[in-house]
Design an enzyme around this catalytic site. Structure first.
Site, PDB file in Angstrom:
ATOM      1  N   HIS A 122      -8.703  -3.771  -1.438  1.00  0.00           N
ATOM      2  CA  HIS A 122      -7.462  -3.316  -0.820  1.00  0.00           C
ATOM      3  C   HIS A 122      -7.265  -4.023   0.529  1.00  0.00           C
ATOM      4  CE1 HIS A 122      -4.113  -0.516  -0.699  1.00  0.00           C
ATOM      5  NE2 HIS A 122      -4.340  -0.361   0.598  1.00  0.00           N
ATOM      6  N   SER A 177       0.833  -1.201   0.000  1.00  0.00           N
ATOM      7  CA  SER A 177       0.000   0.000   0.000  1.00  0.00           C
ATOM      8  C   SER A 177       0.870   1.253   0.000  1.00  0.00           C
ATOM      9  CB  SER A 177      -0.968  -0.049   1.185  1.00  0.00           C
ATOM     10  OG  SER A 177      -1.927   0.967   1.113  1.00  0.00           O
ATOM     11  N   ASP A 229      -9.715  -2.661  -5.932  1.00  0.00           N
ATOM     12  CA  ASP A 229      -8.889  -1.767  -5.134  1.00  0.00           C
ATOM     13  C   ASP A 229      -9.010  -0.353  -5.692  1.00  0.00           C
ATOM     14  OD1 ASP A 229      -6.577  -0.373  -3.991  1.00  0.00           O
ATOM     15  OD2 ASP A 229      -5.736  -2.347  -3.544  1.00  0.00           O
TER      16      ASP A 229
END
Length: 295
Positions: free
Chosen positions: A267, A142, A237
Site C-alpha cells: 500500500h 486509498s 496491499d
C-alpha cells in the site's frame, strides 16, 4: 523481505502502520503545515459546504475535461499537498482541470461528512468556468479512491453531475475488512489491520443498521449505471482482495473495467517508491487511461 517486487529494493524499514491514534494529531498538523506552504501558490475555491478545493488548470480557455481527485489518509487524515505533483502532471499532460478537494475526517466528522464534502466539490467542478461538464472523472488514492467509488454511486443515485469515468488507485472499499482474518502483519507496509479497523470504526460510528454503499462501496447491490473504471492495487496491499472483488463485480454487471494488479506491491508503493520502474509504469498506465477516457 522476499515477496515484494524487486524494484522496491529493501522495504524492511518501511513502517507497517503510517499513523497511530496517539500520533494522529501531530501527523495532521504536519500535513496541514505542508499544505499551507504549498497551497499558497495554488488557485483555491470553496465549495457550498465551505471546504477548500485546490484547482489546477491547463493552458487555454477550454472547455476542458476535468478530474476530481481525492487524497488518501484512511478517512482520518490527509491533505491535497500529497497529490500536488500528480495534479500538475495531469493538468499539463492531459489538458484537464484538476480539483483536489478537502474533506472532513473521522472520528470527529464521521459518515456522511466526507462523502457529502466530496459531492459538493463535484457540483462545484461541474459548474466551474472552463470545465466541460460532460467530461468529468472522479478518482483518488486509498481512502480517496474509496470516496471516489462512493461518489460515483451517490452521483448516480441522486441524478447529480454526470461522472464519465472513475479512476480508483488502491481504494479503501470494504468496511468488512476489519472483521475478516487479518493477513500476516509482516506482509503489510504503510497500512495494516490495526489502523484500518480503528479508521473504519471512527468513520462509521454513527451508522446504525446495514452499512450503505456510499459509506463502503463494497456493499453496493446493483452496479448498473456506474461509469467505466480503471482500478489498480498491489498484491501485498491489505485492500487487495476487496479491490479485486469490486472490480470483478463491476465487470460482471457489464461496467467496462480496466483492472491492474501489481505483483509484490504494498500500500502506497506509487508514492513511497515513486522512482521505481514498476511505479512509473503503473502511474503512466493510469494517466493514459484517464486521457483516453476524457479525450
Amino acid at each position: 523481505m522476499s515477496g515484494f517486487h524487486p524494484d522496491f529494493g529493501n522495504v524492511d524499514r518501511l513502517t507497517k502502520q503510517a499513523v497511530r491514534p496517539g500520533t494522529l494529531r501531530v501527523y495532521r498538523l504536519l500535513l496541514a503545515l505542508g499544505g499551507w506552504l504549498v497551497g499558497r501558490r495554488v488557485e483555491q475555491a470553496v465549495s457550498s459546504r465551505g471546504r477548500r478545493i485546490w484547482v489546477y488548470r491547463p493552458e487555454g480557455d477550454g472547455p476542458h475535461p476535468a478530474l476530481l481527485w481525492l487524497h488518501g489518509g484512511g478517512l482520518i487524515f490527509g491533505n491535497p499537498v500529497t497529490e500536488h505533483d500528480f495534479a500538475r502532471q495531469v493538468a499539463a499532460e492531459i489538458g484537464a482541470v484538476v480539483a483536489l478537494p478537502t474533506y472532513g475526517f473521522a472520528p470527529e466528522r464521521p459518515y456522511p461528512a466526507g462523502i457529502e464534502d466530496a459531492y459538493a466539490a463535484l457540483e462545484w467542478l461541474a459548474a466551474a468556468p472552463g470545465v466541460d461538464p460532460a467530461r468529468i472523472a472522479v478518482g483518488g488514492d486509498s481512502a480517496g479512491g474509496g470516496l471516489a467509488a462512493a461518489l460515483a454511486i451517490l452521483a448516480r443515485d441522486r441524478g447529480g453531475p454526470a461522472v464519465r469515468f472513475q479512476m480508483l488507485h488502491e481504494p479503501m472499499l470494504d468496511e468488512a475488512t476489519r472483521t475478516r482474518p487479518a493477513p500476516d502483519p509482516e506482509t503489510m507496509r504503510m497500512w495494516n489491520p490495526a489502523i484500518n479497523t480503528w479508521a473504519w470504526d471512527g468513520y462509521l460510528r454513527n451508522v446504525d443498521g446495514p452499512v450503505p454503499a456510499t459509506a463502503s462501496p463494497s456493499r453496493l447491490a446493483d452496479p448498473a449505471g456506474l461509469p467505466p473504471a480503471w482500478i489498480g492495487v498491489g498484491t501485498r496491499d491489505l485492500f487487495h482482495a476487496e479491490v479485486r472483488d469490486y472490480a470483478g463485480r463491476l465487470a460482471a454487471a457489464g461496467i467496462p473495467v480496466d483492472f491492474h494488479e501489481v505483483e509484490g506491491a504494498f500500500h502506497g508503493f506509487a508514492a513511497v517508491r515513486k522512482d521505481a520502474p514498476v511505479s512509473k509504469d503503473y502511474v503512466a498506465r493510469m494517466k493514459a487511461a484517464l486521457a483516453a477516457a476524457l479525450n
